[in-house]
Scaffold this motif. Structure first.
Motif, short mmCIF file in Angstrom:
data_model
loop_
_atom_site.label_atom_id
_atom_site.label_comp_id
_atom_site.label_asym_id
_atom_site.label_seq_id
_atom_site.Cartn_x
_atom_site.Cartn_y
_atom_site.Cartn_z
N ILE A 271 -19.48 21.69 1.55
CA ILE A 271 -20.47 20.64 1.86
C ILE A 271 -20.53 20.43 3.37
O ILE A 271 -21.62 20.41 3.98
CB ILE A 271 -20.11 19.31 1.16
N LEU A 272 -19.37 20.31 4.00
CA LEU A 272 -19.38 20.05 5.44
C LEU A 272 -19.92 21.25 6.23
O LEU A 272 -20.66 21.09 7.21
CB LEU A 272 -17.99 19.66 5.93
N LEU A 273 -19.55 22.45 5.77
CA LEU A 273 -20.08 23.65 6.45
C LEU A 273 -21.60 23.64 6.40
O LEU A 273 -22.27 23.91 7.42
CB LEU A 273 -19.56 24.92 5.76
N SER A 274 -22.16 23.29 5.26
CA SER A 274 -23.63 23.37 5.18
C SER A 274 -24.28 22.27 6.02
O SER A 274 -25.33 22.50 6.63
CB SER A 274 -24.11 23.36 3.73
N LEU A 275 -23.64 21.10 6.09
CA LEU A 275 -24.20 20.05 6.95
C LEU A 275 -24.18 20.50 8.42
O LEU A 275 -25.14 20.30 9.17
CB LEU A 275 -23.42 18.74 6.79
N VAL A 276 -23.05 21.11 8.82
CA VAL A 276 -22.94 21.54 10.23
C VAL A 276 -23.92 22.69 10.51
O VAL A 276 -24.53 22.75 11.58
CB VAL A 276 -21.48 21.92 10.56
N ARG A 277 -24.11 23.57 9.54
CA ARG A 277 -25.11 24.64 9.72
C ARG A 277 -26.50 24.04 9.96
O ARG A 277 -27.24 24.49 10.84
CB ARG A 277 -25.09 25.57 8.50
N CYS A 278 -26.85 23.01 9.18
CA CYS A 278 -28.19 22.44 9.33
C CYS A 278 -28.30 21.57 10.59
O CYS A 278 -29.35 21.49 11.21
CB CYS A 278 -28.57 21.64 8.08
N LEU B 241 -19.30 31.35 2.80
CA LEU B 241 -20.43 32.19 3.26
C LEU B 241 -21.72 31.75 2.58
O LEU B 241 -22.79 31.78 3.19
CB LEU B 241 -20.13 33.67 2.99
N LEU B 242 -21.61 31.30 1.34
CA LEU B 242 -22.82 30.85 0.64
C LEU B 242 -23.27 29.48 1.13
O LEU B 242 -24.38 29.05 0.86
CB LEU B 242 -22.58 30.82 -0.87
N ALA B 243 -22.39 28.79 1.86
CA ALA B 243 -22.74 27.45 2.36
C ALA B 243 -23.14 27.50 3.84
O ALA B 243 -23.18 26.46 4.50
CB ALA B 243 -21.56 26.50 2.16
N GLY B 244 -23.41 28.70 4.35
CA GLY B 244 -23.95 28.78 5.72
C GLY B 244 -23.00 29.34 6.75
O GLY B 244 -23.37 29.49 7.92
N ALA B 245 -21.76 29.69 6.36
CA ALA B 245 -20.85 30.32 7.34
C ALA B 245 -21.35 31.73 7.64
O ALA B 245 -22.03 32.35 6.82
CB ALA B 245 -19.43 30.36 6.78
N ASN B 246 -21.01 32.22 8.85
CA ASN B 246 -21.47 33.58 9.20
C ASN B 246 -20.47 34.33 10.08
O ASN B 246 -20.85 35.23 10.82
CB ASN B 246 -22.85 33.53 9.88
N VAL B 247 -19.19 33.95 9.98
CA VAL B 247 -18.15 34.62 10.76
C VAL B 247 -16.93 34.79 9.86
O VAL B 247 -16.61 33.89 9.08
CB VAL B 247 -17.75 33.77 12.00
N VAL B 248 -16.24 35.93 9.98
CA VAL B 248 -14.93 36.09 9.35
C VAL B 248 -13.96 36.60 10.42
O VAL B 248 -14.37 37.28 11.37
CB VAL B 248 -14.95 37.05 8.14
N MET B 249 -12.69 36.23 10.24
CA MET B 249 -11.70 36.55 11.29
C MET B 249 -10.45 37.21 10.70
O MET B 249 -9.40 36.58 10.60
CB MET B 249 -11.32 35.26 12.02
N PRO B 250 -10.55 38.49 10.32
CA PRO B 250 -9.36 39.15 9.79
C PRO B 250 -8.23 39.22 10.82
O PRO B 250 -8.48 39.24 12.03
CB PRO B 250 -9.86 40.56 9.45
N ASN B 251 -7.01 39.24 10.28
CA ASN B 251 -5.82 39.12 11.11
C ASN B 251 -5.34 40.47 11.63
O ASN B 251 -5.08 41.39 10.86
CB ASN B 251 -4.73 38.47 10.24
N LEU B 252 -5.22 40.56 12.97
CA LEU B 252 -4.73 41.80 13.61
C LEU B 252 -3.29 41.66 14.10
O LEU B 252 -2.77 42.57 14.74
CB LEU B 252 -5.60 42.13 14.83
N THR B 253 -2.67 40.50 13.85
CA THR B 253 -1.31 40.25 14.33
C THR B 253 -0.36 41.28 13.70
O THR B 253 -0.52 41.61 12.53
CB THR B 253 -0.86 38.83 13.91
N PRO B 254 0.63 41.78 14.48
CA PRO B 254 1.57 42.73 13.88
C PRO B 254 2.17 42.14 12.60
O PRO B 254 2.53 40.96 12.56
CB PRO B 254 2.65 42.91 14.95
N TYR B 255 2.25 42.97 11.59
CA TYR B 255 2.61 42.52 10.26
C TYR B 255 3.88 41.67 10.22
O TYR B 255 3.93 40.65 9.54
CB TYR B 255 2.75 43.75 9.34
N GLU B 256 4.89 42.08 10.97
CA GLU B 256 6.21 41.40 10.86
C GLU B 256 6.16 39.95 11.34
O GLU B 256 7.05 39.17 11.03
CB GLU B 256 7.32 42.20 11.57
N HIS B 257 5.14 39.58 12.10
CA HIS B 257 5.08 38.20 12.62
C HIS B 257 4.15 37.29 11.82
O HIS B 257 4.13 36.10 12.03
CB HIS B 257 4.61 38.22 14.08
#
Ligand code: SAM
Length: 350
Positions: free
Chosen positions: A254-261, A286-302
């Protein structure tokens, strides 16, 4: 969509509060479906069907701050602390680059080991190797002069959630030496200096009310950030808020879609916290207006040690290794994975 955007652009606090209350308490599934549809339409008008990928590098879990909700806050003696070297950070970018990423987000606790000199060296090192890539920093509150230097070293963007725009609420989430006023000052400084700036908040944070959420909307409307980080609060067992609940699953969408609008051109991540709190969270975001994803590149052990909240996802489609799953999910929603720098519309060249 236009009508909702116009309403959000001019509504007063009382009207915003009434809208949020209606959406949270009374709206039926059809109403919410319509809200999300309007947000999707607004995103499409700004960026088409593109979903931008950012490679996230969580490079230090040391923190001098003591945010009461956060698992890596200073006074959590049980938190495992690690710090990546410049070479390790650059190696993360190298593997990210090979996977196709053209934006790197460097996030950490407020770790004073990373002086201006050290951080500038890291940013300029990345920019020398990958001049066409964007670098985003998310390293907390610093002086205006520090932000100026980091910008001069090549930093493009800065994420600093305001957390809540309400003074009294802010004081319930942070110790007295951390002041909302300074956080807001930072955000305005960053904007003036020329960064693409991200503010944002946790949905359902302890003591949040419809009134504080209305204030958040007004603050975002005044600041006009280029990005907004909006994810659910998730308790961490070693904090005083261990027993506080996450918000209901619909609240973050709900909040994502309000901020998108409210901010049609904003870059809006479907956050890891949202994916952690609800197994279909990322899709719902994503269905509520998000348009970015941030997959994790941090070394696995951390990865397990950047533990902001319990059970934080860092594998599968949250991880850079799970890219194909994530791309498939995005395509399944009729959206297009996009690995370009993905600047805010006002910052696109040419
Ligand atoms: N230290 C920098 C700062 O304060 O901006 C960047 C790192 S900080 C850990 C990143 C974000 O994590 C915070 O802005 C906060 O909103 C979020 N966060 C911390 N604890 C959380 C929790 N328990 N649930 C959800 N999000 C949380």
């Amino acid at each position: 969509a236009r009508q909702l955007s116009d309403f959000l652009a001019s509504a007063n606090k009382r009207e915003l509060l009434a809208l949020i209350r209606f959406l949270e308490e009374e709206a039926q599934e059809d109403d919410l479906f319509e809200l999300f549809r309007l947000a999707g339409e607004t995103r499409k008008a700004s960026y088409g069907d593109r979903v931008f990928f950012r490679g996230l590098i969580e490079f230090s879990s040391f923190c001098k701050n003591d945010c009461y909700y956060c698992g890596i806050r200073r006074s959590n003696r049980k938190a495992a602390r690690y710090r990546l070297t410049k070479n390790e950070i650059i190696d993360c970018c190298r593997s990210g680059y090979a996977l196709g990423f053209r934006t790197f987000v460097l996030q950490s606790g407020e770790d004073m080991f990373f002086s201006d000199e050290v951080l500038c060296g890291i940013v300029s090192g990345i920019k020398e190797l990958f001049p066409e890539c964007a670098v985003t920093l998310s390293v907390g509150e610093r002086s205006r002069e520090s932000y100026r230097r980091l910008f001069a070293a090549g930093t493009d963007r800065y994420l600093l959630r305001h957390e809540t725009a309400d003074e009294a609420h802010y004081a319930k989430l942070h110790p007295p030496e951390q002041a909302l006023k300074n956080r807001k000052r930072c955000l305005y400084d960053l904007k003036e200096l020329g960064y693409q700036v991200g503010a944002g908040l946790m949905v359902g944070s302890p003591f949040q009310t419809y009134e504080t959420l209305a204030e958040d909307i007004i603050f975002l409307r005044d600041l006009q950030p280029h990005m907004a980080g909006i994810g659910p609060f998730i308790p961490h067992k070693e904090t005083r808020f261990a027993g506080f609940p996450s918000p209901p699953p619909k609240s973050t969408p709900i909040l994502l879609s309000l901020v998108r609008c409210l901010l049609p051109k904003v870059l809006l991540p479907a956050t890891t916290a949202l994916a952690t709190s609800d197994k279909n969270g990322r899709e719902k975001g994503l269905l509520a207006g998000a348009n970015v994803v941030m997959p994790n590149l941090t070394p696995y052990e951390h990865r397990k040690d950047f533990s902001l909240y319990d059970n934080k996802l860092a594998t599968g489609s949250e991880a850079a290794e799970g890219l194909s799953v994530l791309k498939r999910q995005i395509k399944g929603l009729g959206l297009k994975p996009d690995f370009s720098r993905g600047d805010h519309a006002d910052f696109q060249k040419g």
